[in-house]
Scaffold this motif. Structure first.
Motif, mmCIF file in Angstrom:
data_model
loop_
_atom_site.group_PDB
_atom_site.id
_atom_site.type_symbol
_atom_site.label_atom_id
_atom_site.label_comp_id
_atom_site.label_asym_id
_atom_site.label_seq_id
_atom_site.Cartn_x
_atom_site.Cartn_y
_atom_site.Cartn_z
ATOM 1 N N ALA A 177 -19.641 15.733 7.684
ATOM 2 C CA ALA A 177 -19.510 15.224 6.317
ATOM 3 C C ALA A 177 -19.468 13.704 6.367
ATOM 4 O O ALA A 177 -19.358 13.109 7.442
ATOM 5 N N VAL A 178 -19.538 13.108 5.188
ATOM 6 C CA VAL A 178 -19.205 11.696 5.050
ATOM 7 C C VAL A 178 -17.707 11.620 4.764
ATOM 8 O O VAL A 178 -17.215 12.294 3.854
ATOM 9 N N ILE A 198 0.858 -1.187 0.000
ATOM 10 C CA ILE A 198 0.000 0.000 0.000
ATOM 11 C C ILE A 198 0.890 1.231 0.000
ATOM 12 O O ILE A 198 1.761 1.353 0.873
ATOM 13 N N ASP A 199 0.663 2.113 -0.952
ATOM 14 C CA ASP A 199 1.452 3.347 -1.023
ATOM 15 C C ASP A 199 0.752 4.410 -0.183
ATOM 16 O O ASP A 199 0.595 4.241 1.015
ATOM 17 N N ARG A 200 0.279 5.469 -0.797
ATOM 18 C CA ARG A 200 -0.372 6.516 -0.039
ATOM 19 C C ARG A 200 -1.716 6.062 0.480
ATOM 20 O O ARG A 200 -2.391 5.244 -0.150
ATOM 21 N N MET A 201 -2.090 6.593 1.629
ATOM 22 C CA MET A 201 -3.430 6.400 2.179
ATOM 23 C C MET A 201 -3.953 7.781 2.536
ATOM 24 O O MET A 201 -3.178 8.653 2.945
ATOM 25 N N ALA A 202 -5.239 7.986 2.373
ATOM 26 C CA ALA A 202 -5.768 9.332 2.545
ATOM 27 C C ALA A 202 -7.196 9.288 3.057
ATOM 28 O O ALA A 202 -7.888 8.265 2.949
ATOM 29 N N TRP A 203 -7.603 10.420 3.594
ATOM 30 C CA TRP A 203 -8.992 10.644 3.994
ATOM 31 C C TRP A 203 -9.547 11.815 3.199
ATOM 32 O O TRP A 203 -8.910 12.867 3.106
ATOM 33 N N TYR A 204 -10.723 11.620 2.648
ATOM 34 C CA TYR A 204 -11.484 12.666 1.981
ATOM 35 C C TYR A 204 -12.799 12.836 2.740
ATOM 36 O O TYR A 204 -13.216 11.957 3.495
ATOM 37 N N ARG A 205 -13.440 13.962 2.498
ATOM 38 C CA ARG A 205 -14.776 14.143 3.063
ATOM 39 C C ARG A 205 -15.648 14.893 2.075
ATOM 40 O O ARG A 205 -15.158 15.646 1.241
ATOM 41 N N GLN A 206 -16.944 14.650 2.197
ATOM 42 C CA GLN A 206 -17.905 15.335 1.347
ATOM 43 C C GLN A 206 -19.117 15.721 2.168
ATOM 44 O O GLN A 206 -19.801 14.844 2.722
ATOM 45 N N ALA A 207 -19.350 17.007 2.252
ATOM 46 C CA ALA A 207 -20.530 17.525 2.935
ATOM 47 C C ALA A 207 -21.666 17.649 1.920
ATOM 48 O O ALA A 207 -21.425 17.751 0.715
ATOM 49 N N PRO A 208 -22.915 17.667 2.383
ATOM 50 C CA PRO A 208 -24.055 17.763 1.461
ATOM 51 C C PRO A 208 -23.948 18.993 0.567
ATOM 52 O O PRO A 208 -23.677 20.107 1.044
ATOM 53 N N GLY A 209 -24.113 18.786 -0.716
ATOM 54 C CA GLY A 209 -24.089 19.892 -1.668
ATOM 55 C C GLY A 209 -22.712 20.437 -1.972
ATOM 56 O O GLY A 209 -22.590 21.450 -2.677
ATOM 57 N N MET A 210 -21.673 19.788 -1.435
ATOM 58 C CA MET A 210 -20.314 20.283 -1.614
ATOM 59 C C MET A 210 -19.482 19.255 -2.373
ATOM 60 O O MET A 210 -19.809 18.073 -2.405
ATOM 61 N N GLN A 211 -18.393 19.748 -2.982
ATOM 62 C CA GLN A 211 -17.452 18.826 -3.614
ATOM 63 C C GLN A 211 -16.634 18.108 -2.553
ATOM 64 O O GLN A 211 -16.411 18.636 -1.459
ATOM 65 N N ALA A 212 -16.189 16.947 -2.895
ATOM 66 C CA ALA A 212 -15.312 16.214 -1.987
ATOM 67 C C ALA A 212 -13.991 16.960 -1.837
ATOM 68 O O ALA A 212 -13.507 17.583 -2.789
ATOM 69 N N GLU A 213 -13.421 16.920 -0.643
ATOM 70 C CA GLU A 213 -12.133 17.563 -0.411
ATOM 71 C C GLU A 213 -11.174 16.606 0.281
ATOM 72 O O GLU A 213 -11.591 15.757 1.085
ATOM 73 N N LEU A 214 -9.911 16.742 -0.044
ATOM 74 C CA LEU A 214 -8.871 15.965 0.610
ATOM 75 C C LEU A 214 -8.639 16.532 2.006
ATOM 76 O O LEU A 214 -8.380 17.721 2.168
ATOM 77 N N VAL A 215 -8.728 15.673 2.994
ATOM 78 C CA VAL A 215 -8.549 16.083 4.384
ATOM 79 C C VAL A 215 -7.112 15.863 4.831
ATOM 80 O O VAL A 215 -6.485 16.757 5.405
ATOM 81 N N ALA A 216 -6.603 14.664 4.601
ATOM 82 C CA ALA A 216 -5.253 14.323 5.058
ATOM 83 C C ALA A 216 -4.727 13.168 4.227
ATOM 84 O O ALA A 216 -5.501 12.318 3.777
#
Length: 120
Positions: A91-92, A31-49
């Protein structure tokens, strides 16, 4: 096949903490990179960490100083410790991992998402 299973979401009051976990399983060579994204209602997904295979990290400006990403390579698991949570963190949350399988195919995989709600 590779599966990512998240856990740890829920409802928390502002200022509270949650810890998310995402475990990878299946025909995994590395496994190389691992990341967390989130998406709030009506919003684009964003990279968190994001965390690299050697545990170098990067964070969105909105979570710096409050969130910490870590990984346990032996357990094939990535964590997101979230402190001082704010309503705007609601967010999710999805985990993402760049996986090389035993058949030497490299792809990005996604978890199913876990809901985080910050509300009083």
């Amino acid at each position: 096949q590779v599966q990512l299973v998240e856990s740890g979401g829920g409802l928390v009051q502002p200022g509270g903490s949650l810890r998310l976990a995402c475990a990878a399983s299946g025909s995994i060579l590395s496994i190389d990179r691992m990341a967390w994204y989130r998406q709030a209602p009506g919003m684009q997904a964003e990279l968190v960490a994001v965390i690299s295979s050697v545990s170098s990290t990067n964070y969105a400006d909105s979570v710096k100083g409050r969130f910490t990403v870590s990984r346990d390579n032996a357990k094939k698991t990535v964590y997101l410790q979230m402190n001082s949570l704010k309503p705007e963190d609601t967010a999710v949350y999805y985990c993402n991992a760049r996986v090389t399988t035993l058949s030497l195919s490299t792809s990005d995989y996604w978890g199913q998402g876990t809901q985080v709600t910050v509300s009083s």
